[in-house]
Design a protein around this motif. Sequence first.
Motif, PDB file in Angstrom:
ATOM      1  N   THR A   1       0.827  -1.200   0.000  1.00 59.82           N
ATOM      2  CA  THR A   1       0.000   0.000   0.000  1.00 59.82           C
ATOM      3  C   THR A   1       0.867   1.258   0.000  1.00 59.82           C
ATOM      4  N   GLY A   2       0.738   2.079   1.022  1.00 56.71           N
ATOM      5  CA  GLY A   2       1.395   3.364   0.976  1.00 56.71           C
ATOM      6  C   GLY A   2       2.688   3.425   1.761  1.00 56.71           C
ATOM      7  N   GLY A   3       3.216   4.620   1.848  1.00 56.47           N
ATOM      8  CA  GLY A   3       4.433   4.833   2.615  1.00 56.47           C
ATOM      9  C   GLY A   3       4.549   6.285   3.038  1.00 56.47           C
ATOM     10  N   LYS A   4       5.218   6.505   4.134  1.00 54.39           N
ATOM     11  CA  LYS A   4       5.637   7.851   4.533  1.00 54.39           C
ATOM     12  C   LYS A   4       7.130   7.720   4.774  1.00 54.39           C
ATOM     13  N   ASP A   5       7.835   7.589   3.663  1.00 58.80           N
ATOM     14  CA  ASP A   5       9.204   7.099   3.682  1.00 58.80           C
ATOM     15  C   ASP A   5      10.171   8.186   4.139  1.00 58.80           C
ATOM     16  N   PHE A   6      11.200   7.759   4.859  1.00 56.96           N
ATOM     17  CA  PHE A   6      12.038   8.715   5.569  1.00 56.96           C
ATOM     18  C   PHE A   6      13.497   8.670   5.146  1.00 56.96           C
ATOM     19  N   ILE A   7      14.157   9.785   5.401  1.00 55.90           N
ATOM     20  CA  ILE A   7      15.610   9.884   5.397  1.00 55.90           C
ATOM     21  C   ILE A   7      15.995  10.493   6.742  1.00 55.90           C
ATOM     22  N   ILE A   8      16.922   9.857   7.443  1.00 58.20           N
ATOM     23  CA  ILE A   8      17.489  10.451   8.646  1.00 58.20           C
ATOM     24  C   ILE A   8      18.992  10.550   8.464  1.00 58.20           C
ATOM     25  N   ALA A   9      19.515  11.736   8.698  1.00 60.46           N
ATOM     26  CA  ALA A   9      20.949  11.974   8.537  1.00 60.46           C
ATOM     27  C   ALA A   9      21.592  12.104   9.916  1.00 60.46           C
ATOM     28  N   HIS A  10      22.718  11.442  10.083  1.00 61.52           N
ATOM     29  CA  HIS A  10      23.514  11.558  11.309  1.00 61.52           C
ATOM     30  C   HIS A  10      24.506  12.702  11.126  1.00 61.52           C
ATOM     31  N   LYS A  11      25.011  13.221  12.224  1.00 63.56           N
ATOM     32  CA  LYS A  11      25.942  14.351  12.153  1.00 63.56           C
ATOM     33  C   LYS A  11      27.216  14.012  11.380  1.00 63.56           C
ATOM     34  N   SER A  12      27.506  12.722  11.211  1.00 64.83           N
ATOM     35  CA  SER A  12      28.699  12.304  10.460  1.00 64.83           C
ATOM     36  C   SER A  12      28.446  12.166   8.964  1.00 64.83           C
ATOM     37  N   CYS A  13      27.255  12.506   8.517  1.00 65.34           N
ATOM     38  CA  CYS A  13      26.851  12.204   7.135  1.00 65.34           C
ATOM     39  C   CYS A  13      27.676  12.951   6.090  1.00 65.34           C
ATOM     40  N   ASP A  14      27.645  12.448   4.876  1.00 68.14           N
ATOM     41  CA  ASP A  14      28.140  13.145   3.690  1.00 68.14           C
ATOM     42  C   ASP A  14      27.006  14.079   3.266  1.00 68.14           C
ATOM     43  N   ALA A  15      27.150  15.363   3.513  1.00 62.73           N
ATOM     44  CA  ALA A  15      26.055  16.319   3.321  1.00 62.73           C
ATOM     45  C   ALA A  15      25.563  16.359   1.879  1.00 62.73           C
ATOM     46  N   LEU A  16      26.479  16.316   0.924  1.00 59.85           N
ATOM     47  CA  LEU A  16      26.078  16.372  -0.482  1.00 59.85           C
ATOM     48  C   LEU A  16      25.302  15.120  -0.875  1.00 59.85           C
ATOM     49  N   ALA A  17      25.688  13.971  -0.316  1.00 62.93           N
ATOM     50  CA  ALA A  17      24.958  12.734  -0.583  1.00 62.93           C
ATOM     51  C   ALA A  17      23.538  12.820  -0.026  1.00 62.93           C
ATOM     52  N   VAL A  18      23.385  13.424   1.145  1.00 69.01           N
ATOM     53  CA  VAL A  18      22.052  13.604   1.720  1.00 69.01           C
ATOM     54  C   VAL A  18      21.210  14.508   0.828  1.00 69.01           C
ATOM     55  N   ALA A  19      21.791  15.619   0.405  1.00 70.47           N
ATOM     56  CA  ALA A  19      21.069  16.561  -0.457  1.00 70.47           C
ATOM     57  C   ALA A  19      20.597  15.887  -1.736  1.00 70.47           C
ATOM     58  N   THR A  20      21.481  15.120  -2.350  1.00 70.44           N
ATOM     59  CA  THR A  20      21.130  14.424  -3.588  1.00 70.44           C
ATOM     60  C   THR A  20      20.089  13.340  -3.324  1.00 70.44           C
ATOM     61  N   GLY A  21      20.209  12.659  -2.183  1.00 71.02           N
ATOM     62  CA  GLY A  21      19.224  11.642  -1.816  1.00 71.02           C
ATOM     63  C   GLY A  21      17.841  12.228  -1.635  1.00 71.02           C
TER      64      GLY A  21
END
Length: 543
Positions: free
Chosen positions: A294-314
Amino acid sequence: MPKGIFNVPIAENEPVLSYAPDTTERAELKKALGTLMNVELDIPMYIGGKEVRTDNKISIHPPHKHSHCLGYYHQGDETHVHMAIDAALKAKDAWTKLSWEHRAAIFLKAADLVAGPYRAKINAATMLGQSKNAYQAEIDAACEYADFLRFNVQYMTDIYAEQPESAPGMWNRVEYRPLEGFVFALTPFNFTSIAGNLPMAPALMGNTVVWKPSKTAVYSAQVLMEIFIKAGVPDGVINLVYASGPVVAQEVLSHPDFAGIHFTGSTKVFQNIWKTIGENIHNYKSYPRIVGETGGKDFIIAHKSCDALAVATGIVRGGFEYQGQKCSAASRVYIPESRSEEIVAPMLAQMAEMKMGDPTDFGNFINAVIDEASFDKLAAAIDAAKVSSEARIIAGGNYDKSKGYFIEPTVILTTNPRYATMEEELFGPVVTMYVYEDNKFEETMDILDSTSMYALTGAIFSQDRYAAELATKRLSNAAGNFYINDKPTGAVVGQQPFGGGRGSGTNDKAGSASNLMRWVSPRTIKETFVPAHDFKYPFLDKE
């Protein structure tokens, strides 16, 4: 006649073509688009191998261009649903008795048709009818559907090969029978591959099917049916009907030979179907199989160690590809305060480069949402955010349906992690972002886990392996498909079986053997070579 234990061709994922300028596939696709744009199709239902037309013709218009008519489909009623059920039951015996390798050959041929001579046509139909850009159509209608067909054949043979051990003097074996009765496939608009897989998977396992596609995806469903026929699917094995959902449900779910449903769509509809099946359970010859995503309320959670540009693109790819109309699309994002500017700035820069418009213009990354109802729901959510004290729009926020149903990719920043758009599925290009304090990573995961009724997909971005492991374990029930340092979309058949739990469905994993197991009813056979001739066991003997 000769017999054998046959090895099917090893399944491999269909390569994704680029459609870059000056490529052959780009030229072929543009030609197919031009052909379809210059003809109005007359689309019948297909029942028992016959084309069925009615006096009730419904026009089809591209979501991105209201003024253009692609053709008309013939709307059916309860009599046509009855015809489809009767045709499925009539075809059942011959189809069930057909040797499995011939079923395999039919659907392997379908895969080659999809990947070969029908590739441009199925992609073009998906682009026009469902407003997908060339790349999104390619990964869906051509590649993923070819993958479903090929891998399902391989999974079928794996299932048949799964056999029990036998003790001395006996032979144990299991045969995998199709279900008694017919299977109902109710398919969505957003993936042509899913629309094809839901009737195909039960049929591959020897079942016959009544198939109702979304009214907003009839245009590509007709091409899928053309492929089934060309591949040699016998009359009555897959019956394609166009009627209103309530009419079809009433006839199908009240029939004593209803054996199961293969569903992708909204949670509310699925729950109502489940309830109806429960109310009718005493009418059925067997307990129906209920398989649904059925549906989703799909998430992204970034940790403080993340690759910021990868998060933005994701966020950009995960939230806005196909206008956020993927069940797996990222729609809520949690980012650490200390990295927020590093994430938001490149996200906004990438969004500024995205162009929106007609998918036949290959320069457009964003196209239209599927219909007016979706447009109105999304516009209302955007308007509510504009006046909310708990939210503000930091990107997008515009919309226009004068020529097509265009919603500008929109990012809402909220101070409330339980703000409406963090909880409710919108199914469009709207992402809501919440900034959390760095030292509240675990607390934020608890909020994330308890915020939504859904559990389909999710992602953790972290360069800290301890944090990645913590999120993987802490969020073990929050998503059926979990991604580490990647967007939460793009599951590939044979690589990431797809499905979720909680309010997101039964998690029967489309694109895996576990899904196909739902469409068979195993029978165990034990043969004893030298049977006993006396009831007495040795323990009864005297000392």
